[in-house]
Every structure is written in structure tokens, then in C-alpha cells.
Write a protein that holds these residues in place. Structure first.
Motif, PDB file in Angstrom:
ATOM      1  N   LEU A   2       0.851  -1.194   0.000  1.00 10.02           N
ATOM      2  CA  LEU A   2       0.000   0.000   0.000  1.00 10.02           C
ATOM      3  C   LEU A   2       0.891   1.251   0.000  1.00 10.02           C
ATOM      4  O   LEU A   2       1.795   1.366   0.831  1.00 10.02           O
ATOM      5  N   ALA A  48      -9.797   3.635  -0.606  1.00 13.48           N
ATOM      6  CA  ALA A  48     -10.800   2.667  -1.057  1.00 13.48           C
ATOM      7  C   ALA A  48     -11.360   3.028  -2.433  1.00 13.48           C
ATOM      8  O   ALA A  48     -12.148   2.273  -2.998  1.00 13.48           O
ATOM      9  N   VAL A  60      -2.488   0.161  -4.443  1.00 12.25           N
ATOM     10  CA  VAL A  60      -2.799  -0.992  -3.589  1.00 12.25           C
ATOM     11  C   VAL A  60      -2.304  -2.225  -4.332  1.00 12.25           C
ATOM     12  O   VAL A  60      -2.768  -2.508  -5.443  1.00 12.25           O
ATOM     13  N   ARG A  75      -9.529  -6.372  -4.215  1.00 16.74           N
ATOM     14  CA  ARG A  75      -8.448  -6.737  -3.292  1.00 16.74           C
ATOM     15  C   ARG A  75      -8.553  -6.013  -1.951  1.00 16.74           C
ATOM     16  O   ARG A  75      -7.772  -6.280  -1.050  1.00 16.74           O
ATOM     17  N   LEU A  76      -9.450  -5.054  -1.874  1.00 14.45           N
ATOM     18  CA  LEU A  76      -9.479  -4.189  -0.689  1.00 14.45           C
ATOM     19  C   LEU A  76     -10.878  -4.166  -0.079  1.00 14.45           C
ATOM     20  O   LEU A  76     -11.875  -4.031  -0.796  1.00 14.45           O
ATOM     21  N   TYR A  78     -13.190  -2.112   2.718  1.00 19.33           N
ATOM     22  CA  TYR A  78     -13.290  -0.922   3.572  1.00 19.33           C
ATOM     23  C   TYR A  78     -14.544  -1.066   4.419  1.00 19.33           C
ATOM     24  O   TYR A  78     -15.654  -1.211   3.888  1.00 19.33           O
ATOM     25  N   PRO A 149      -9.730 -10.177   1.357  1.00 12.84           N
ATOM     26  CA  PRO A 149      -9.025  -9.033   0.766  1.00 12.84           C
ATOM     27  C   PRO A 149      -7.543  -9.041   1.140  1.00 12.84           C
ATOM     28  O   PRO A 149      -7.160  -9.629   2.154  1.00 12.84           O
ATOM     29  N   VAL A 151      -5.972  -6.093   1.414  1.00 14.42           N
ATOM     30  CA  VAL A 151      -5.879  -4.883   2.240  1.00 14.42           C
ATOM     31  C   VAL A 151      -7.223  -4.667   2.928  1.00 14.42           C
ATOM     32  O   VAL A 151      -8.282  -4.783   2.296  1.00 14.42           O
TER      33      VAL A 151
END
Ligand code: ATP
Length: 264
Positions: A2, A48, A60, A75-76, A78, A149, A151
Motif C-alpha cells: 500500500l 478505497a 494498492v 483486493r481491498l 473498507y 481481501p 488490504v
């Protein structure tokens, strides 16, 4: 995993985030702390891909958040402080929805495991609008965890959780970090999260006051009795008057010869 480079966010004339930069490797757990209005949520929302930065670049897993936002979103996860759930869907239907959107393999057993872990198994057929605040928070966390995810951004996740749930959350975060997930955790309760965090990002007035390990934060303020004391020392140095001195756009003219800070 990140990277944030010179991120700036203006809401109209309000400078919420002022050209901040930091990066985190895989498996790091970063506490994002700072007074109300410091820019924590804005930073997370930019990462995000929910709001566009005014300036700066974010990556990211090597993907550019602005240019490859769909790939980043896969992949993320929030989890906002007040999760927007679908009131007319049940707990189980929320997880089914996420499983469908993210092509989660073996989603039913993963969902059951998460619901059991966070004490929501008995609520699987209940509508979201019948859940308590803490239960809503836990459902949103389960949704975030479900698609594995890389992240995870958790905005004030402790708010509303009872002590066993807080312990469960923090243990699960450590477990995920052990598997290489990078986590940012914003909280006003530094003393409750410091033992799981590898890094500390202290923001104030949109700026980074400190970024580094807990030992480095303590080392900067050797007179501090605790990490929380060091955090207070780090943030007390940047008073509203000092903020205006270095960042005049934070002040407005009151018309009587005085200025006051409008974005603290
Ligand atoms: P808190 O600890 O209270 O949640 P925070 O550190 O998350 O605060 P932000 O929510 O990022 O802070 O807000 C940073 C600044 O941006 C504040 O001055 C806030 O008033 C302003 N701000 C946030 N969202 C908006 C918005 N949608 N429109 C205008 N100003 C905003």
C-alpha cells in the motif's frame, strides 16, 4: 502493498488531507490515529477509491487506485464506522450478496464460520434493520472478511463493540496480518489497539504528525509514560494557532481582526 504519495483532498475550500505520504508492506497493521477532523476517514475513503483525491497517487498491491479502481476493489475491503447495510436483507443474505459479487469459493462454510466467530450465528435469518449497532458493525466486518481481501481498512471498528467482540476482532486482525493482509485500523482508543499494531500513523489537521513504529513514537517523546502519552504529546504540539501559522487556508477572517480555525 500500500502506497500513498502526496495525497491531498480538498472539500471545497476545506483542506481535509494535506499532501501526506506513507507506505505499508504486506502483513503490517497500522493504527491510524488523530483528533476529530484530522483526515483519517478521508484518507481511508481515498484509498478505497470511494472519493477522488484532489492531488496525489495511491497504489494498492501495485495497482493505481484512480486508474484501476475495479481491480483495487476486488483486493481491498473498507468497513466504514457506520456501515450502510440493506435494511430489507437478512444477515445471511448480506453475506450471500458479497459472495456472489466477489465469486467467493465455498462461501457458505466461510460465512458460517465468520458468523460463529463474531457471535452472529443465531441472527442469520434476521433482517439488518433489527440488529443492534454493534451487531451491524460485526456484520459489516464479516462481509469485509468474506472475500479474503489483501488490504483491509477498518474505520473506528471498536465503536459499539462489547469487550469480547473487541478481543475477537483484534485477534482476527492479527491472524489476517499473519497471512499477509495489510490492515489500517483507525481508532480513538489507542490503548486498546496498540498491542496489535506494528505501525502508527498520527494525523492532525490533514497532516502526518508521525509515522513509524511504537518504539519510535515512544523514542520521540522519551518522557512519556505510555504510547498514549507519546501520542498526546505528538498531537499537542500542533495547536490550532500553529496550524494556522503553517497552513493559512485553515483560518477564516472573522471580520473583527481575529481568525479562527474552521477545519479542526
Ligand atoms: P473523526 O475522528 O471525527 O472521524 P476524521 O479524522 O476521520 O475525524 P475526516 O472525516 O476525514 O476526519 O474529516 C477531515 C476534514 O474534512 C474535517 O474538517 C471535516 O469537516 C471535513 N470533511 C469531511 N468530509 C467532508 C465532506 N463530505 N464535505 C465537506 N467537508 C468534509
Amino acid at each position: 502493498m500500500l502506497q500513498v504519495h502526496e495525497l491531498q483532498k480538498l472539500y471545497g475550500s476545506t483542506l481535509a488531507v494535506d499532501r501526506i505520504s506513507f507506505s505499508l508492506d504486506a502483513g503490517k497493521i497500522c493504527a491510524l490515529v488523530g483528533p476529530n477532523g484530522a483526515g483519517k476517514t478521508t484518507t481511508m475513503r481515498c484509498l478505497a477509491g470511494l472519493i477522488a483525491p484532489t492531488a496525489g497517487e495511491l497504489w494498492v498491491g501495485g495497482l493505481n487506485v484512480g486508474k484501476q479502481s475495479l481491480a483495487v476493489r476486488r483486493r481491498l475491503a473498507y468497513v466504514p464506522d457506520e456501515p450502510p447495510l440493506f435494511d430489507d436483507l437478512t444477515v445471511g443474505q448480506h453475506l450471500d450478496l458479497i459472495a456472489g459479487l466477489y465469486d467467493v469459493v465455498d462461501s457458505r462454510s466461510k460465512s458460517d464460520e465468520l458468523l460463529a466467530k463474531f457471535g452472529l450465528a443465531s441472527k442469520v435469518n434476521d433482517l439488518a434493520n433489527s440488529l443492534s449497532r454493534g451487531m451491524r458493525q460485526k456484520l459489516a466486518i464479516c462481509c469485509g472478511y468474506l472475500f479474503d481481501p489483501k488490504v483491509l481498512l477498518l474505520d473506528e471498528p471498536l465503536t459499539g463493540l462489547d469487550p469480547p467482540s473487541i478481543r475477537c476482532l483484534l485477534e482476527s486482525i492479527e491472524e489476517l496480518a499473519g497471512r499477509g493482509v495489510t490492515i489500517i485500523l483507525s481508532s480513538h482508543l489507542l490503548a486498546m489497539i496498540e498491542h496489535v499494531c506494528t505501525d502508527f500513523l498520527v494525523m492532525q489537521c490533514g497532516r502526518v504528525e508521525f509515522f513509524g513504529t511504537g518504539a519510535e513514537l515512544r523514542g520521540r517523546f522519551p518522557q512519556s509514560q505510555s504510547l498514549e502519552d507519546a501520542y498526546f504529546a505528538a498531537t499537542s504540539q500542533f495547536t490550532p494557532a500553529a496550524a494556522v501559522a503553517v497552513c493559512p487556508e485553515l483560518a477564516i477572517d472573522t471580520g473583527v481582526g481575529n481568525s479562527h480555525v474552521v477545519t479542526m
